[in-house]
Scaffold this motif. Structure first.
Motif, PDB file in Angstrom:
ATOM      1  N   ASP A 246       0.841  -1.194   0.000  1.00 54.11           N
ATOM      2  CA  ASP A 246       0.000   0.000   0.000  1.00 54.11           C
ATOM      3  C   ASP A 246       0.876   1.244   0.000  1.00 54.11           C
ATOM      4  N   LEU A 247       0.319   2.351  -0.413  1.00 54.40           N
ATOM      5  CA  LEU A 247       1.093   3.589  -0.510  1.00 54.40           C
ATOM      6  C   LEU A 247       1.271   4.196   0.880  1.00 54.40           C
ATOM      7  N   TYR A 248       2.279   3.702   1.593  1.00 54.76           N
ATOM      8  CA  TYR A 248       2.627   4.263   2.895  1.00 54.76           C
ATOM      9  C   TYR A 248       3.549   5.457   2.678  1.00 54.76           C
ATOM     10  N   THR A 249       3.071   6.642   2.962  1.00 52.79           N
ATOM     11  CA  THR A 249       3.953   7.806   2.867  1.00 52.79           C
ATOM     12  C   THR A 249       4.777   7.969   4.132  1.00 52.79           C
ATOM     13  N   TRP A 250       4.290   7.339   5.236  1.00 52.24           N
ATOM     14  CA  TRP A 250       5.074   7.387   6.471  1.00 52.24           C
ATOM     15  C   TRP A 250       6.219   6.393   6.346  1.00 52.24           C
ATOM     16  N   PHE A 251       7.239   6.582   7.152  1.00 50.70           N
ATOM     17  CA  PHE A 251       8.457   5.769   7.049  1.00 50.70           C
ATOM     18  C   PHE A 251       8.990   5.505   8.444  1.00 50.70           C
ATOM     19  N   PRO A 252       8.966   4.252   8.921  1.00 52.20           N
ATOM     20  CA  PRO A 252       9.411   3.951  10.285  1.00 52.20           C
ATOM     21  C   PRO A 252      10.923   3.884  10.407  1.00 52.20           C
ATOM     22  N   GLN A 253      11.602   4.898   9.912  1.00 53.50           N
ATOM     23  CA  GLN A 253      13.047   5.035  10.021  1.00 53.50           C
ATOM     24  C   GLN A 253      13.351   6.507  10.246  1.00 53.50           C
ATOM     25  N   PRO A 254      14.476   6.822  10.874  1.00 59.37           N
ATOM     26  CA  PRO A 254      14.862   8.235  10.948  1.00 59.37           C
ATOM     27  C   PRO A 254      15.044   8.799   9.537  1.00 59.37           C
ATOM     28  N   GLY A 255      14.607  10.004   9.326  1.00 60.04           N
ATOM     29  CA  GLY A 255      14.717  10.605   8.008  1.00 60.04           C
ATOM     30  C   GLY A 255      13.478  10.372   7.162  1.00 60.04           C
ATOM     31  N   LYS A 256      13.542  10.804   5.903  1.00 58.21           N
ATOM     32  CA  LYS A 256      12.400  10.721   4.996  1.00 58.21           C
ATOM     33  C   LYS A 256      12.409   9.411   4.224  1.00 58.21           C
ATOM     34  N   LYS A 257      11.228   8.986   3.847  1.00 61.14           N
ATOM     35  CA  LYS A 257      11.106   7.823   2.979  1.00 61.14           C
ATOM     36  C   LYS A 257      11.630   8.188   1.586  1.00 61.14           C
ATOM     37  N   PRO A 258      12.389   7.276   0.949  1.00 61.96           N
ATOM     38  CA  PRO A 258      12.926   7.587  -0.383  1.00 61.96           C
ATOM     39  C   PRO A 258      11.810   7.900  -1.387  1.00 61.96           C
ATOM     40  N   GLU A 259      12.037   8.888  -2.195  1.00 59.67           N
ATOM     41  CA  GLU A 259      11.097   9.238  -3.258  1.00 59.67           C
ATOM     42  C   GLU A 259      11.746   8.927  -4.606  1.00 59.67           C
ATOM     43  N   PRO A 260      10.955   8.650  -5.628  1.00 58.93           N
ATOM     44  CA  PRO A 260       9.497   8.623  -5.663  1.00 58.93           C
ATOM     45  C   PRO A 260       8.947   7.369  -4.975  1.00 58.93           C
ATOM     46  N   TYR A 261       7.712   7.480  -4.465  1.00 54.13           N
ATOM     47  CA  TYR A 261       7.071   6.359  -3.799  1.00 54.13           C
ATOM     48  C   TYR A 261       6.669   5.299  -4.832  1.00 54.13           C
ATOM     49  N   ALA A 262       6.570   4.054  -4.377  1.00 49.01           N
ATOM     50  CA  ALA A 262       6.154   2.965  -5.261  1.00 49.01           C
ATOM     51  C   ALA A 262       5.182   2.054  -4.523  1.00 49.01           C
ATOM     52  N   THR A 263       4.268   1.453  -5.276  1.00 52.81           N
ATOM     53  CA  THR A 263       3.309   0.513  -4.703  1.00 52.81           C
ATOM     54  C   THR A 263       3.507  -0.902  -5.230  1.00 52.81           C
ATOM     55  N   ILE A 264       4.330  -1.061  -6.256  1.00 55.17           N
ATOM     56  CA  ILE A 264       4.626  -2.386  -6.788  1.00 55.17           C
ATOM     57  C   ILE A 264       6.043  -2.381  -7.342  1.00 55.17           C
ATOM     58  N   ALA A 265       6.734  -3.495  -7.154  1.00 51.71           N
ATOM     59  CA  ALA A 265       8.086  -3.651  -7.680  1.00 51.71           C
ATOM     60  C   ALA A 265       8.186  -5.000  -8.368  1.00 51.71           C
ATOM     61  N   MET A 266       9.062  -5.066  -9.344  1.00 50.80           N
ATOM     62  CA  MET A 266       9.240  -6.302 -10.109  1.00 50.80           C
ATOM     63  C   MET A 266      10.715  -6.511 -10.377  1.00 50.80           C
ATOM     64  N   LEU A 267      11.168  -7.745 -10.199  1.00 47.98           N
ATOM     65  CA  LEU A 267      12.542  -8.115 -10.502  1.00 47.98           C
ATOM     66  C   LEU A 267      12.538  -9.108 -11.651  1.00 47.98           C
TER      67      LEU A 267
END
Length: 325
Positions: A246-267
């Protein structure tokens, strides 16, 4: 809870024990919840399961340890050896930047949270060691495949090394996790490899093949890793691997979540495509650039388009529905 019977997680198990099923009222306070639901309770509930497994000719036991997990409370009877050590710091965090579920009272000191996080790992390590000792005493380790892995990358004060991102993110820091397997006399001890490309969907077919079960591989999304585990020269067939989030804009790490955001990834092979709602946003050569620093989306637009088409095909494919049969 995300692993509840109500969500179907008990499917296929003869017994499914939920750590939060307790006579105590856990309430809605995360700190109170973690004082009960932790690695110590997992071991308490696992003990009779291992004893039952020892009486069976063949068995499968899955133990889900949530430690380390916010809020970083230690089980009763465990002290924190990291508080006040040489790595401690007096630096303070802004209280509003500490996710409410991770907050412990009004504690703001960075060194405190780092020490609690580290102690959570130490406790889990010791208690997993104890459960393996119990399994050995019951004779379960003589011919058993033991697997240790994780569901996602670290949160808050865990390190992802040189990988970008973390939990709640589809960069390598969020989805690349450890995989440790031991099988006395079958898997060579002490071997380390970075050559396997696999995902959690590969665990079920691996366990089925290891147990000698008669199953139809075509009905499973994953591929058995057993040939590779027993002989590193064996390779898994190349295929596409997908991750969704899901599109989580929050990030449970110090600092900002890397942008651009993604909802699906493929290898696919060495290439990894990240997309937001099927719109490609990043393309990386993950072998040469595991830190995901060089976005090749524009220079390899044709490859990105073909991979995006595979994403659409994957999402449109029919899914097997859960039944009670």
């Amino acid at each position: 809870p995300m692993l509840s019977i109500e969500l179907g997680w008990n499917q296929g198990f003869d017994r499914y024990v939920q750590t939060w099923d307790t006579e105590e009222d856990l309430g809605s306070d995360p700190v109170e919840y973690r004082t009960v639901v932790n690695a110590l309770r997992v071991n308490e509930l696992a003990a009779p399961l291992l004893e039952e497994a020892a009486r069976q000719p063949r068995s499968f036991v899955w133990l889900h340890y949530s430690d380390p997990h916010a809020p970083y409370i230690l089980p009763p009877g465990f002290d924190n050896p990291f508080l006040g050590d040489e790595h401690d710091t007096a630096e303070e965090l802004e209280l509003k930047k500490i996710v409410p579920s991770a907050r412990i009272e009004d504690q703001r000191r960075l060194g405190y949270y780092v020490a609690q996080y580290d102690a959570n790992i130490l406790v889990a390590d010791r208690l997993i060691g104890e459960i393996l000792e119990q399994a050995a005493d019951l004779g379960l380790l003589a011919d058993s495949l033991i697997v240790f892995t994780s569901d996602n990358g670290p949160a808050f004060f865990g390190s992802t090394g040189y990988f970008k991102g973390g939990k709640a993110d589809l960069h390598e820091g969020g989805i690349r996790v450890p995989f440790i397997a031991a099988w006395p006399g079958r898997i060579p001890a002490g071997t380390i490899s970075t050559g396997l490309v696999a995902a959690h969907v590969d665990l079920l077919p691996t366990f089925c093949e290891a147990a000698g079960l008669d199953f139809d591989p075509s009905r499973l999304d994953g591929k058995s890793m057993l040939p590779w585990l027993l002989d590193e020269n064996q390779a898994l067939p190349e295929r596409e691997i997908f991750w969704q989030l899901d599109l989580y804009t929050w990030f449970p790490q110090p600092g900002k979540k890397p942008e651009p955001y993604a909802t699906i990834a493929m290898l696919k092979g060495k290439h990894k495509l990240l997309a937001d709602s099927l719109l490609p946003v990043e393309l990386f050569d993950i072998r040469d650039d595991p830190s995901e620093m060089e976005n090749r989306l524009l220079e390899q637009a044709g490859l990105a388009d073909s991979m995006a088409a595979m994403m659409r095909e994957y999402l449109a494919a029919p899914r097997l529905k859960h039944t009670d049969d």
